[in-house]
Design a protein around this motif. Sequence first.
Motif, PDB file in Angstrom:
ATOM      1  N   SER A 372      -3.898  15.633  16.770  1.00 31.05           N
ATOM      2  CA  SER A 372      -2.846  14.930  17.514  1.00 31.05           C
ATOM      3  C   SER A 372      -1.573  14.782  16.683  1.00 31.05           C
ATOM      4  N   SER A 373      -1.590  15.340  15.464  1.00 27.62           N
ATOM      5  CA  SER A 373      -0.441  15.175  14.563  1.00 27.62           C
ATOM      6  C   SER A 373       0.295  16.497  14.369  1.00 27.62           C
ATOM      7  N   VAL A 374       1.485  16.584  14.927  1.00 27.31           N
ATOM      8  CA  VAL A 374       2.314  17.778  14.747  1.00 27.31           C
ATOM      9  C   VAL A 374       2.697  17.936  13.284  1.00 27.31           C
ATOM     10  N   SER A 375       3.062  16.856  12.633  1.00 23.27           N
ATOM     11  CA  SER A 375       3.525  16.927  11.249  1.00 23.27           C
ATOM     12  C   SER A 375       2.411  17.375  10.308  1.00 23.27           C
ATOM     13  N   ALA A 376       1.166  16.949  10.581  1.00 18.70           N
ATOM     14  CA  ALA A 376       0.045  17.348   9.722  1.00 18.70           C
ATOM     15  C   ALA A 376      -0.179  18.850   9.789  1.00 18.70           C
ATOM     16  N   LEU A 377      -0.137  19.407  10.985  1.00 20.15           N
ATOM     17  CA  LEU A 377      -0.323  20.852  11.123  1.00 20.15           C
ATOM     18  C   LEU A 377       0.873  21.601  10.546  1.00 20.15           C
ATOM     19  N   GLN A 379       2.780  20.781   8.104  1.00 20.32           N
ATOM     20  CA  GLN A 379       2.709  20.758   6.652  1.00 20.32           C
ATOM     21  C   GLN A 379       1.723  21.807   6.131  1.00 20.32           C
ATOM     22  N   LEU A 380       0.558  21.912   6.778  1.00 20.27           N
ATOM     23  CA  LEU A 380      -0.437  22.903   6.345  1.00 20.27           C
ATOM     24  C   LEU A 380       0.062  24.322   6.578  1.00 20.27           C
ATOM     25  N   LEU A 381       0.722  24.542   7.705  1.00 22.18           N
ATOM     26  CA  LEU A 381       1.285  25.866   7.971  1.00 22.18           C
ATOM     27  C   LEU A 381       2.310  26.236   6.906  1.00 22.18           C
TER      28      LEU A 381
END
Length: 424
Positions: A372-377, A379-381
């Motif tokens: 549910s976290s755009v920022s978390a994904l 960052q990993l990308l």
Amino acid sequence: MTKRLLLISESVGTPTPARGILNYSAGLLACCKRLGVETTLLVETPEATTSSPEQLVRFLVEGTVDGAIRHKPHWKHLYVKYIQSLLERTRPAALGQSPVRNVVTSGITAPPLAAPHLAWIDAFMPVARFYSDSTLRASYGLAPPIVDARGFDIVVMDAFHHAHPVTDQGARVALVIHDLIPLDELSGRYRLAFDQKLKTALEQATELIFVSAATENEFGQRFPNHAARPSSVFSPVIRPDLLAASAAANQTPKAERPTVVSILSDEPRKNIPLLLEAFARVGDRADLVIIGNVAASRYPDAHSNVRFVGQITETEKTELLRSAVALVFPSLSEGFGIPIVEGALFGLPVICSDLPVFHEISGGLATFFNPSSVSALAQLLDEVISNPDSFQYKANALRERCLATYGIDTATARLAQLLASAPA
């Protein structure tokens, strides 16, 4: 003594090659072939005519289900009215209550490249409009068609089917449960049909087979009355063609411009909007390729570095996996998660949702994010695109785990255990 198995499978027994269940059942057939199990497939034919093995194979590879009743609503309702009127006139003998059986020996020596699993089938049981009529009956609460399964040691239903196999005393009926997602997603007539299929399949099954422990646990929570039934876990098997294609992955040079691959279908639970928003934050530093039945027209605001390639051939898919730097799988719910294994086989770092089933599949060797976290994904990308080598140790370990856990040797040994005796 050779065991005899009857497979009831709409995914394998009709021309529907795009279904994930087909790959699962193809892996099961490969293991059966290795064990010397004599397998028979229940095939839906368009008409009640006797077909040769060659004709049946041609139909399964090149045929179409466009003429099936379930695809023609105006005919469907006329057909249901006819069944209902006939039921009223013939009670208590209901239409479809006579066992259907017509086994055709296979002996296929050169199956089409598009369907190598058909070579692992020893015989076909052709039944006119079987799966179409079964679904139709489920939609209206009518009695399921009866299948004459006498003479078989085990009947495997690879999904929830509205069917009643009549077996010899002591024979086993195993129901494969991939997930319970339709309980949360379907509504209306589709939900009624699913509920009826689930109810009928559970009534017929003597044992349950789950694709993952996570699905088994969820089933026990939702259906505690069935939790005591004998059950086991038999996960999807790595396809031989995919394994062969992945062996040369390290020899394929990566593209100058980094590419991230995602294998999805156009369903809300696949979480595509979040993936697109996260990738937009990456900017023009990399490309995202989405493989699967996803309509680009539904996402007009997607960044220019996103490509929707649709349903492509296995060869085209392996080429994309070979040249990618990572695979991302942002799904909100799954029963298993085949794309994780596919990406791992090609040595790709796998970035996926933080779901219990994904931890189970990967042994914790994937890289997880809050779905549910755009920022978390995002960052990993950014991290995997900037420095893919930093993810490689985990990626290599994940590949070895998948080979050991989902390879054909492990799966065949597991199936031998399941067939030897009913699970405890």
